[in-house]
Design a protein around this motif. Structure first.
Motif, PDB file in Angstrom:
ATOM      1  N   UNK A   1       0.861  -1.178   0.000  1.00 12.30           N
ATOM      2  CA  UNK A   1       0.000   0.000   0.000  1.00 12.30           C
ATOM      3  C   UNK A   1       0.897   1.228   0.000  1.00 12.30           C
ATOM      4  N   UNK A   2       0.555   2.199  -0.826  1.00 11.99           N
ATOM      5  CA  UNK A   2       1.250   3.492  -0.829  1.00 11.99           C
ATOM      6  C   UNK A   2       0.231   4.562  -0.475  1.00 11.99           C
ATOM      7  N   UNK A   3       0.498   5.310   0.579  1.00 10.83           N
ATOM      8  CA  UNK A   3      -0.398   6.369   1.044  1.00 10.83           C
ATOM      9  C   UNK A   3       0.336   7.698   1.001  1.00 10.83           C
ATOM     10  N   UNK A   4      -0.262   8.652   0.283  1.00 10.61           N
ATOM     11  CA  UNK A   4       0.302   9.999   0.151  1.00 10.61           C
ATOM     12  C   UNK A   4      -0.690  10.999   0.738  1.00 10.61           C
ATOM     13  N   UNK A   5      -0.266  11.703   1.760  1.00 15.96           N
ATOM     14  CA  UNK A   5      -1.152  12.645   2.432  1.00 15.96           C
ATOM     15  C   UNK A   5      -1.062  14.026   1.793  1.00 15.96           C
ATOM     16  N   UNK A   6      -2.228  14.663   1.631  1.00 16.36           N
ATOM     17  CA  UNK A   6      -2.268  16.013   1.052  1.00 16.36           C
ATOM     18  C   UNK A   6      -2.828  17.050   2.022  1.00 16.36           C
ATOM     19  N   UNK A   7      -3.706  16.632   2.923  1.00 16.36           N
ATOM     20  CA  UNK A   7      -4.235  17.529   3.959  1.00 16.36           C
ATOM     21  C   UNK A   7      -3.961  16.894   5.315  1.00 16.36           C
ATOM     22  N   UNK A   8      -3.334  17.673   6.198  1.00 11.50           N
ATOM     23  CA  UNK A   8      -2.912  17.146   7.490  1.00 11.50           C
ATOM     24  C   UNK A   8      -3.351  18.107   8.583  1.00 11.50           C
ATOM     25  N   UNK A   9      -4.044  17.625   9.611  1.00  8.67           N
ATOM     26  CA  UNK A   9      -4.432  18.504  10.709  1.00  8.67           C
ATOM     27  C   UNK A   9      -3.204  18.945  11.501  1.00  8.67           C
ATOM     28  N   UNK A  10      -3.285  20.048  12.216  1.00  9.57           N
ATOM     29  CA  UNK A  10      -2.122  20.519  12.979  1.00  9.57           C
ATOM     30  C   UNK A  10      -1.676  19.554  14.069  1.00  9.57           C
ATOM     31  N   UNK A  11      -2.586  18.742  14.550  1.00  8.22           N
ATOM     32  CA  UNK A  11      -2.247  17.695  15.502  1.00  8.22           C
ATOM     33  C   UNK A  11      -3.256  16.565  15.361  1.00  8.22           C
ATOM     34  N   UNK A  12      -2.859  15.364  15.733  1.00 11.74           N
ATOM     35  CA  UNK A  12      -3.749  14.218  15.625  1.00 11.74           C
ATOM     36  C   UNK A  12      -3.661  13.523  14.276  1.00 11.74           C
ATOM     37  N   UNK A  13      -4.326  12.370  14.177  1.00 11.19           N
ATOM     38  CA  UNK A  13      -4.381  11.627  12.924  1.00 11.19           C
ATOM     39  C   UNK A  13      -3.153  10.808  12.616  1.00 11.19           C
ATOM     40  N   UNK A  14      -2.317  10.522  13.624  1.00 14.98           N
ATOM     41  CA  UNK A  14      -1.145   9.685  13.390  1.00 14.98           C
ATOM     42  C   UNK A  14      -1.581   8.287  12.934  1.00 14.98           C
ATOM     43  N   UNK A  15      -0.672   7.587  12.265  1.00 12.22           N
ATOM     44  CA  UNK A  15      -0.921   6.201  11.872  1.00 12.22           C
ATOM     45  C   UNK A  15       0.113   5.305  12.539  1.00 12.22           C
ATOM     46  N   UNK A  16      -0.338   4.110  12.952  1.00 11.94           N
ATOM     47  CA  UNK A  16       0.536   3.134  13.593  1.00 11.94           C
ATOM     48  C   UNK A  16       0.585   1.862  12.763  1.00 11.94           C
ATOM     49  N   UNK A  17       1.735   1.194  12.815  1.00 12.12           N
ATOM     50  CA  UNK A  17       1.917  -0.107  12.176  1.00 12.12           C
ATOM     51  C   UNK A  17       2.490  -1.082  13.197  1.00 12.12           C
ATOM     52  N   UNK A  18       2.144  -2.351  13.077  1.00 15.25           N
ATOM     53  CA  UNK A  18       2.652  -3.395  13.961  1.00 15.25           C
ATOM     54  C   UNK A  18       3.214  -4.536  13.127  1.00 15.25           C
TER      55      UNK A  18
ATOM     56  N   UNK B   1       2.481  15.797   1.143  1.00 14.67           N
ATOM     57  CA  UNK B   1       3.460  15.004   0.412  1.00 14.67           C
ATOM     58  C   UNK B   1       4.180  13.984   1.260  1.00 14.67           C
ATOM     59  N   UNK B   2       3.911  13.944   2.562  1.00  6.95           N
ATOM     60  CA  UNK B   2       4.442  12.852   3.373  1.00  6.95           C
ATOM     61  C   UNK B   2       3.841  11.539   2.874  1.00  6.95           C
ATOM     62  N   UNK B   3       4.666  10.489   2.819  1.00  7.03           N
ATOM     63  CA  UNK B   3       4.226   9.221   2.261  1.00  7.03           C
ATOM     64  C   UNK B   3       4.643   8.056   3.145  1.00  7.03           C
ATOM     65  N   UNK B   4       3.801   7.029   3.168  1.00  5.54           N
ATOM     66  CA  UNK B   4       4.121   5.763   3.822  1.00  5.54           C
ATOM     67  C   UNK B   4       3.896   4.643   2.824  1.00  5.54           C
ATOM     68  N   UNK B   5       4.856   3.723   2.759  1.00  3.06           N
ATOM     69  CA  UNK B   5       4.782   2.553   1.891  1.00  3.06           C
ATOM     70  C   UNK B   5       4.892   1.330   2.796  1.00  3.06           C
ATOM     71  N   UNK B   6       3.860   0.487   2.816  1.00  9.75           N
ATOM     72  CA  UNK B   6       3.938  -0.670   3.701  1.00  9.75           C
ATOM     73  C   UNK B   6       3.524  -1.950   2.994  1.00  9.75           C
TER      74      UNK B   6
END
Length: 371
Positions: free
Chosen positions: A152-169, A285-290
């Motif tokens: 999965x490739x996720x590219x963020x375009x709108x980000x709140x000033x705080x909150x909405x973090x993503x976790x992986x295990x 433009x922050x991206x996560x590839x998992x």
């Protein structure tokens, strides 16, 4: 197809990314690159070597992060996702996943829009301030398919000033945390993965009924059994492939036993923060590839009213999950390497130098990559 996969040797990094600045987010899971131009990796003359090594790194580390990749658009993101899959050995006739609701939503079939309202509506997520657990929101993308996703490739375009973090295990580490009897027990089981909300939608309205990235992925039941422990075809490590939102039932046991097993898996995830990595989205433009074959992930639903959180997701469709009984766990592979031997699945794990001497190392922390 799986018979061929079961004879493949582990893929090895070539060093194509060694020149770039990166660090491990935790010893167990996650690598982050800084000050790199991912668009140039995709389009430049060394793209095949770089994307191959990037895919292998994602398979080994579970998730890889990039910051501020504003040159990446939808076209480049699709290319990246598909080429990572092909260069790391997925079936050549498999493409990108297509969300079954894209006709209703008016989306690009291969580019899903992620926003909180959609996720909450589809999966009936509890966002009240009084809820006392978030554990059931851990999941693996598309595990209801006959052939689920690899990347999965996720590219963020709108980000709140705080909150909405993503976790992986890490699924590798979840398997390694089990005692040997539990490992064997889990290896004997399959689990049913399904999304009833998608099945309900298919019964009530027009959903996409073509191939969703693979000829096998056409059923509108959105339900499939998979081995609870699978062999990763790139690393050849065993990984736990069960638990979370889409994993609804452990097969061939009673309902009570099924719920107990699923609860045990979620407790392993929730109680062991050292097998998790948490990523704070900072800029557009922050991206996560998992790699969905070896990680669970979970968004943090704590940003309501704080600003938009919008991302664009592509997924690559891989092989049908399989378990090769001769494959080893990640920790078993390290232990064998430290003994200066060669594994039965063909991975060269000796530490011999050119002068013939061998370096002895102590057992690394959980998840540390041994080069």
């Amino acid at each position: 197809m799986n018979a061929d996969l079961e004879t493949i040797k582990p893929m090895q990094l070539s060093g194509a990314l060694d020149q770039f600045q990166s660090f491990q987010n935790t010893p167990c899971i996650g690598t982050e690159f800084r000050n790199v131009d991912l668009a140039e990796w995709i389009t430049g003359p060394a793209s095949d070597a770089r994307l191959r090594d990037l895919a292998i790194m994602v398979c080994q580390r579970g998730v890889v992060f990039f910051r501020g990749q504003t040159k990446i658009d939808g076209t480049l993101q699709k290319q990246l996702t598909q080429r990572m899959g092909i260069l790391s050995g997925k079936p050549k006739n498999h493409g990108l996943g297509k969300h079954p609701l894209h006709l209703i939503r008016g989306d690009d079939p291969e580019m899903g829009k992620l926003d909180a309202a959609r996720q909450q509506a589809l999966h009936s997520l509890d966002t009240s301030s009084m809820r006392q657990t978030h554990a059931n929101e851990w999941h693996t993308d598309g595990s209801y398919e006959t052939c689920p996703p690899d990347f999965t490739v996720l590219r963020m375009t709108d980000i709140p000033p705080t909150g909405g973090d993503t976790l992986w295990a890490s699924g590798y580490e979840l398997y390694d945390r089990l005692s040997a009897p539990y490992q064997k027990f889990f290896e004997s089981l399959t689990a049913t993965h399904e999304v009833p909300a998608l099945r309900d939608a298919a019964e009530k309205m027009k959903v996409y009924d073509g191939e969703r990235g693979a000829p096998e992925n056409t059923s509108l039941t959105f339900r499939n059994p998979h081995p609870m422990v699978r062999t990763h075809p790139v690393t050849r490590w065993k990984t736990l492939f069960a638990g979370g939102l889409h994993c609804r039932r452990i097969n061939d046991v009673s309902e009570t036993e099924s719920q107990e097993i699923l609860a045990k898996i979620l407790r392993l995830v929730a109680d062991n923060h050292d097998l998790q990595v948490r990523f704070k989205w900072e800029t557009s433009g922050d991206m996560a590839l998992w790699d969905n074959r070896c990680v669970l992930h979970c968004a943090t639903q704590d940003h309501q009213g704080l600003g938009l959180r919008t991302g664009w997701r592509t997924i690559s469709i891989a092989e049908k999950p399989f378990l090769d009984s001769s494959s080893m766990s990640r920790r078993e592979t390290w232990q064998t390497k430290l003994k200066g031997a060669t594994t039965t699945n063909g991975l060269d794990i000796s530490n011999k130098h050119k002068n013939g001497t061998t370096t002895k190392k102590s057992l690394p922390m959980a998840g540390t990559i041994i080069d």
